[in-house]
Design an enzyme around this catalytic site. Structure first.
Site, mmCIF file in Angstrom:
data_model
loop_
_atom_site.group_PDB
_atom_site.id
_atom_site.type_symbol
_atom_site.label_atom_id
_atom_site.label_comp_id
_atom_site.label_asym_id
_atom_site.label_seq_id
_atom_site.Cartn_x
_atom_site.Cartn_y
_atom_site.Cartn_z
ATOM 1 N N CYS A 1 -1.026 4.326 2.136
ATOM 2 C CA CYS A 1 -0.944 4.239 3.325
ATOM 3 C C CYS A 1 -0.104 2.924 4.588
ATOM 4 O O CYS A 1 1.131 2.308 3.420
ATOM 5 C CB CYS A 1 -2.039 4.826 4.504
ATOM 6 N N SER A 2 -1.116 2.169 4.180
ATOM 7 C CA SER A 2 -0.743 0.428 4.764
ATOM 8 C C SER A 2 -2.139 -0.138 5.009
ATOM 9 O O SER A 2 -1.696 -1.552 5.428
ATOM 10 C CB SER A 2 0.361 0.858 6.778
ATOM 11 N N CYS A 3 -2.741 -0.584 3.922
ATOM 12 C CA CYS A 3 -3.764 -1.522 4.054
ATOM 13 C C CYS A 3 -3.252 -2.332 3.920
ATOM 14 O O CYS A 3 -2.113 -3.353 3.419
ATOM 15 C CB CYS A 3 -4.432 -1.332 2.672
ATOM 16 N N CYS B 1 0.908 -1.202 0.206
ATOM 17 C CA CYS B 1 0.442 -0.175 -0.009
ATOM 18 C C CYS B 1 0.641 1.715 0.002
ATOM 19 O O CYS B 1 1.860 1.452 0.971
ATOM 20 C CB CYS B 1 -1.697 -0.159 1.049
#
Lengths: 208, 95, 105
Positions: A115-117, A112
């Site tokens: 962000c950090s999905c 991602c």
């Protein structure tokens, strides 16, 4: 002498003796305020913390292992991961998860960049590196170099496909079943499927 | 809202750079890709991010880009691909 | 073309540092807090992300992952009027008093 099971919060010297940081203070203050305002109860908070702790890559690994021994399940998994997980009693949550299947010709890897999905309900908390600037910046541009740092050298004839989770969808890599596992049962197969195998930065390895 | 694009359609990502919350990665903007599938129909995150409804929901597509298209000569391997989930209003036809 | 700080795909960066840390109890609480706020529809994931993107490049790089989260959550809740600055000031002072009483600074 204290009995370890009597204390629900065992002393953690490294953490609890550290000075109270600004962000920890803010966190505790918000929790207390929102409880007082009735936004959620102490019990809901406790259950949510337990829920977070209960998740691990073992859930994702069960799905992968089942898909290796049950072709019909594999089809259902590729069609709808959340529904297939429910069949095994795993709640994969409300955000749709899509399985991307490796083949002899294609190797998938997820990231991602914004962000950090991450498919947390099937893999537990994301590793620090998944959320790092280095991984998020580089893996879309030089996936082979990044995978090489993880010890994964891909042959020229294999195409790398990087999936950037930029919308409310999460990805789960379905690695290939390794050779030499004919006749293995599901738990034995699941034990080969590490978290990184389902991110795409590793491949299942048969201990030899 | 019925999807404007279908699997196999060539699209170009709009080369916009507005301020505000955006879910279209910078590296895809202005680049040409191919629609693989309609991934979902979602409320607009650019509105949700500011406390609004984001309705009506709009199609989100899985769009595949060749590494050659994204990175040009600098591509590590031109035949590798990157797939991103992009919202319809960020895409235009690229026949 | 203007690229925002968090939108880093394709930039040059160093090797991927693979050391991992176990989450501290307060970090898990941030995680739980967000889940509850999403489940109760107090805020959205997109608001969380927007709040993280708005903390500025310096803070984005300096703060830890859950420090960014709680900063964003705090700001979004203030913005929405779910909590006020004064309430938060008093609640934080109260947390510090309780910690000091328990021998923690």
């Amino acid at each position: 002498m204290s009995h370890p099971h009597d204390d629900p919060h065992p002393h953690q010297p490294d953490i609890e003796d550290a000075p109270l940081g600004y962000h920890e203070t803010l966190t505790e203050a918000l929790l207390a305020l929102l409880r007082d305002k009735g936004v959620f109860s102490a019990d809901e908070l406790r259950r949510t913390l337990e829920e977070i702790d209960s998740r691990s890559p073992a859930d994702g690994a069960r799905l992968v292992a089942r898909s290796w021994i049950d072709p019909a399940f594999r089809e259902r998994l590729l069609h709808d991961v959340n529904a297939a997980a429910r069949e095994l009693g795993i709640d994969a949550g409300g955000i749709p998860i899509r399985a991307v299947a490796d083949t002899e010709q294609v190797h998938n890897v997820i990231v991602c960049t914004l962000c950090s999905c991450y498919p947390r309900l099937l893999l537990g908390a994301a590793p620090d590196w998944y959320k790092s600037r280095a991984y998020r910046s580089r893996v879309v541009r030089e996936p082979r170099a990044v995978l090489r740092e993880f010890g994964l050298e891909l042959p020229d004839e294999v195409q790398v496909v990087v999936h950037d989770a930029t919308a409310e969808l999460r990805y789960l890599v379905l690695p290939c079943r390794p050779a030499g596992t004919e006749g293995w049962d599901e738990p034995a197969l699941a034990a080969l499927v590490t978290r990184d195998c389902m991110i795409g930065t590793a491949m299942p390895i048969v201990p030899g | 809202m019925s999807p404007r694009f279908r699997p196999g359609d060539a699209v170009r990502v709009r080369a916009w750079d507005p301020p505000g919350h955006v879910r279209t990665p910078f590296y895809t903007r202005g680049r040409r890709g191919v629609v693989l599938a309609v991934a979902a129909v979602h409320p607009n995150p650019e509105e949700l991010a500011y406390g609004r409804s984001g309705l009506p929901a709009q199609p989100v597509y899985r769009v595949a880009f060749s590494q050659a298209e994204l990175w040009g000569e600098a591509a590590e391997r031109t035949s590798d691909r990157t797939v991103a989930d992009l919202q319809e209003r960020w895409l235009e036809p690229a026949p | 073309m203007n690229r925002r700080h968090h939108d880093m795909g394709g930039l040059a960066a160093g090797p991927v540092e693979r050391a991992e840390h176990a989450h501290a109890p307060w970090e898990k609480k941030v995680d739980a807090l967000l889940r509850l706020l999403l489940a109760k529809r107090v805020m959205t994931l997109d608001e969380l992300r927007r709040g993280i993107e708005e903390i500025g490049p310096d803070a984005y790089d300096r703060l830890g992952y859950f420090e960014r989260w709680i900063t964003s959550i705090g700001n979004i809740l203030l913005e929405k009027g779910i909590v006020t600055v004064a309430e938060l000031g008093e609640a934080m002072a109260s947390v510090r008093r309780a910690a000091a009483a328990a021998g923690r600074r």
